[in-house]
Every structure is written in C-alpha cells, then in structure tokens.
Design an enzyme around this catalytic site. Structure first.
Site, PDB file in Angstrom:
ATOM      1  N   LYS A 240       0.813  -1.213   0.000  1.00 61.40           N
ATOM      2  CA  LYS A 240       0.000   0.000   0.000  1.00 61.40           C
ATOM      3  C   LYS A 240       0.853   1.272   0.000  1.00 61.40           C
ATOM      4  O   LYS A 240       0.545   2.227  -0.716  1.00 61.40           O
ATOM      5  CB  LYS A 240      -0.886  -0.039   1.257  1.00 61.40           C
ATOM      6  CG  LYS A 240      -2.002   0.953   1.300  1.00 61.40           C
ATOM      7  CD  LYS A 240      -3.058   0.503   2.316  1.00 61.40           C
ATOM      8  CE  LYS A 240      -2.496   0.375   3.713  1.00 61.40           C
ATOM      9  NZ  LYS A 240      -2.825   1.486   4.585  1.00 61.40           N
TER      10      LYS A 240
ATOM     11  N   ARG B 227     -11.670   2.773   9.224  1.00 55.74           N
ATOM     12  CA  ARG B 227     -11.372   1.367   9.507  1.00 55.74           C
ATOM     13  C   ARG B 227     -12.640   0.557   9.767  1.00 55.74           C
ATOM     14  O   ARG B 227     -12.597  -0.671   9.762  1.00 55.74           O
ATOM     15  CB  ARG B 227     -10.472   1.255  10.750  1.00 55.74           C
ATOM     16  CG  ARG B 227      -9.056   1.728  10.514  1.00 55.74           C
ATOM     17  CD  ARG B 227      -8.170   1.337  11.687  1.00 55.74           C
ATOM     18  NE  ARG B 227      -6.914   2.058  11.668  1.00 55.74           N
ATOM     19  CZ  ARG B 227      -5.855   1.686  10.948  1.00 55.74           C
ATOM     20  NH1 ARG B 227      -5.909   0.584  10.215  1.00 55.74           N
ATOM     21  NH2 ARG B 227      -4.758   2.401  10.976  1.00 55.74           N
TER      22      ARG B 227
ATOM     23  N   ARG C  91      10.499 -12.030   4.938  1.00 60.30           N
ATOM     24  CA  ARG C  91      11.197 -10.759   5.089  1.00 60.30           C
ATOM     25  C   ARG C  91      12.403 -10.906   6.021  1.00 60.30           C
ATOM     26  O   ARG C  91      12.327 -11.546   7.063  1.00 60.30           O
ATOM     27  CB  ARG C  91      10.214  -9.726   5.663  1.00 60.30           C
ATOM     28  CG  ARG C  91      10.705  -8.320   5.614  1.00 60.30           C
ATOM     29  CD  ARG C  91       9.557  -7.361   5.650  1.00 60.30           C
ATOM     30  NE  ARG C  91       8.833  -7.438   6.928  1.00 60.30           N
ATOM     31  CZ  ARG C  91       7.842  -6.624   7.245  1.00 60.30           C
ATOM     32  NH1 ARG C  91       7.429  -5.716   6.393  1.00 60.30           N
ATOM     33  NH2 ARG C  91       7.242  -6.745   8.406  1.00 60.30           N
TER      34      ARG C  91
ATOM     35  N   ARG D 255      12.761 -11.039  12.029  1.00 61.22           N
ATOM     36  CA  ARG D 255      12.151 -10.461  13.231  1.00 61.22           C
ATOM     37  C   ARG D 255      11.064 -11.361  13.815  1.00 61.22           C
ATOM     38  O   ARG D 255      10.378 -12.058  13.087  1.00 61.22           O
ATOM     39  CB  ARG D 255      11.551  -9.092  12.905  1.00 61.22           C
ATOM     40  CG  ARG D 255      12.564  -8.020  12.588  1.00 61.22           C
ATOM     41  CD  ARG D 255      11.922  -6.666  12.661  1.00 61.22           C
ATOM     42  NE  ARG D 255      10.567  -6.697  12.051  1.00 61.22           N
ATOM     43  CZ  ARG D 255       9.916  -5.633  11.654  1.00 61.22           C
ATOM     44  NH1 ARG D 255      10.466  -4.446  11.807  1.00 61.22           N
ATOM     45  NH2 ARG D 255       8.722  -5.739  11.124  1.00 61.22           N
TER      46      ARG D 255
ATOM     47  N   ARG E 256      -1.923 -11.223  12.301  1.00 62.08           N
ATOM     48  CA  ARG E 256      -2.033  -9.841  11.835  1.00 62.08           C
ATOM     49  C   ARG E 256      -2.924  -9.757  10.578  1.00 62.08           C
ATOM     50  O   ARG E 256      -3.762  -8.874  10.449  1.00 62.08           O
ATOM     51  CB  ARG E 256      -0.626  -9.319  11.512  1.00 62.08           C
ATOM     52  CG  ARG E 256      -0.410  -7.869  11.921  1.00 62.08           C
ATOM     53  CD  ARG E 256       0.912  -7.312  11.409  1.00 62.08           C
ATOM     54  NE  ARG E 256       2.065  -8.166  11.654  1.00 62.08           N
ATOM     55  CZ  ARG E 256       3.191  -8.133  10.945  1.00 62.08           C
ATOM     56  NH1 ARG E 256       3.334  -7.279   9.948  1.00 62.08           N
ATOM     57  NH2 ARG E 256       4.191  -8.935  11.217  1.00 62.08           N
TER      58      ARG E 256
END
Ligand SMILES: [Zn+2]
Length: 205
Positions: free
Chosen positions: A13, A88, A122, A152, A163
């Site tokens: 995004k 949202r 990632r 991470r 998430r």
C-alpha cells in the site's frame, strides 16, 4: 478525485500511495501522520487524542473523525486526496460520508498464502533497517552495509497470520459497504508494483 486506499499488511500500500501522489499530485493523508502532527503541535484536538492514548485507551471515533475533517478542510485537499488508515470501520465510513464525498475505494487484493509468503520471508538489517526477501537473497544473509540480516519475531508465521486475519476480519465489512455503494475498485496485488499501479490507473479511468 477523493480516494481511500485499502490493503492488508504486506500488500504494498505504501508504494502505491507514493506512486499515486506522484501521478495525480494530491496529498497522501495518513491518519497516523495527522495524529502525530496534531499531538506534536499540541492542537486542541491533538491534546484530546493524546489524553486517550496516554491512558492506553482507543481514541473515540468522534475525535478521529474530527482530526480527519480538519485535515480534509485544508487547501491542499480541494482538488482531491488519498486517504490511508481511515476509515477502519463502517461507523467511521458513515461519519466520513458526512464530511466528504468519496469517489473511489481502491482495495489491493492479495491471497492469504501470498501475503504470508511475503511477510514471513522478510529479512531486515538491524543496523541500517534495509529490508529484503529471502527469495532474492540466494542464501546470502548479509546486508549491503555488511551486517548480518535478521528474521524479526513479528515476521514469524504465527504472528503474521494473526495480523492478516485481524486486518481481514476488520476490513471485510468496510469493503462490502463500499461495494454496495458502487465505489469499490479491486486490484490484483499479486503482481509487480508497476503492474499493480498500471491496473489502478486504468481502473480509475
Ligand atoms: Zn544494513
């Protein structure tokens, strides 16, 4: 053109927002940014918002809507804006409809498995914050700056799945809301950033 941009974490995004701003020249209104700047400048509404944040509470919709309303009333939004991070919820969308006419809602769609792959793959540099994907590292786990890359804790499959699911459950009613009103533009996010952008531009007409 007044546009809302939607997309799950990992959907790209931010990159598309930057491309849109560059092409159309309208401001990128990120609610996170306007909150931070109101708090920093200690505006009346910023002080009010901070009082909730400091107590660990969610900022009420009226306050968030007011902050957005004040920002959209500024001169640079006259010929259009790109709204990111708001609304949202359907409640917020209804409040927004009283503030501004939204022309399009762009939803960058990516299948769950692809998002999972993007985010769990990632690797980030603890030294310079550069971000890579294992697919392009060829087993070489070192940053351009020379530091060893890390995976991470936030990017494990369990955390990432959670998430994405939170985002999807929260956003689906909003997508349905704008679809019913004929505002929704769905874009295939599972392509190169240039292809995604070309599809957005074509669909905006
Ligand atoms: Zn680095």
């Amino acid at each position: 053109m007044n546009i809302i941009l939607l997309g799950a974490p990992g959907a790209g995004k931010g990159t598309q927002a930057a491309y849109l701003v560059q092409k159309y020249g309208f401001p990128h209104i990120s609610t996170g940014d306007i909150f931070r700047s109101n708090i920093k400048q200690r505006t009346e509404i910023g002080v009010l918002a901070k009082s909730f944040i400091d107590k660990g509470q969610l900022v009420p919709d009226e306050v968030t809507c007011k902050i957005v309303e004040l920002r959209l009333a500024e001169d640079d939004c006259k010929n259009g804006f790109l709204l990111d991070g708001f609304p949202r919820t359907v409640n917020q969308a209804e409040a927004l409809s009283k503030i501004a006419d939204i022309d399009y809602v762009i939803d960058i769609e990516i299948p769950f498995a692809r998002l999972l792959h993007r985010l769990t793959g990632r690797r980030v540099c603890p030294k310079c914050n550069a971000s890579y994907h294992v697919d392009f590292l060829n087993g070489n786990n070192v940053c351009e700056c020379g530091a060893e890359l890390i995976h991470r804790d936030d990017d494990t499959e369990e955390t990432v799945s959670k998430r994405i699911n939170v985002y999807t459950n929260q956003t689906q009613p909003l997508i349905d809301y704008y679809k019913q009103r004929g505002k929704l533009i769905s874009v295939n996010g599972d392509q190169s950033v240039e292809e995604v952008f070309a599809e957005i531009v074509a669909k905006l007409g």
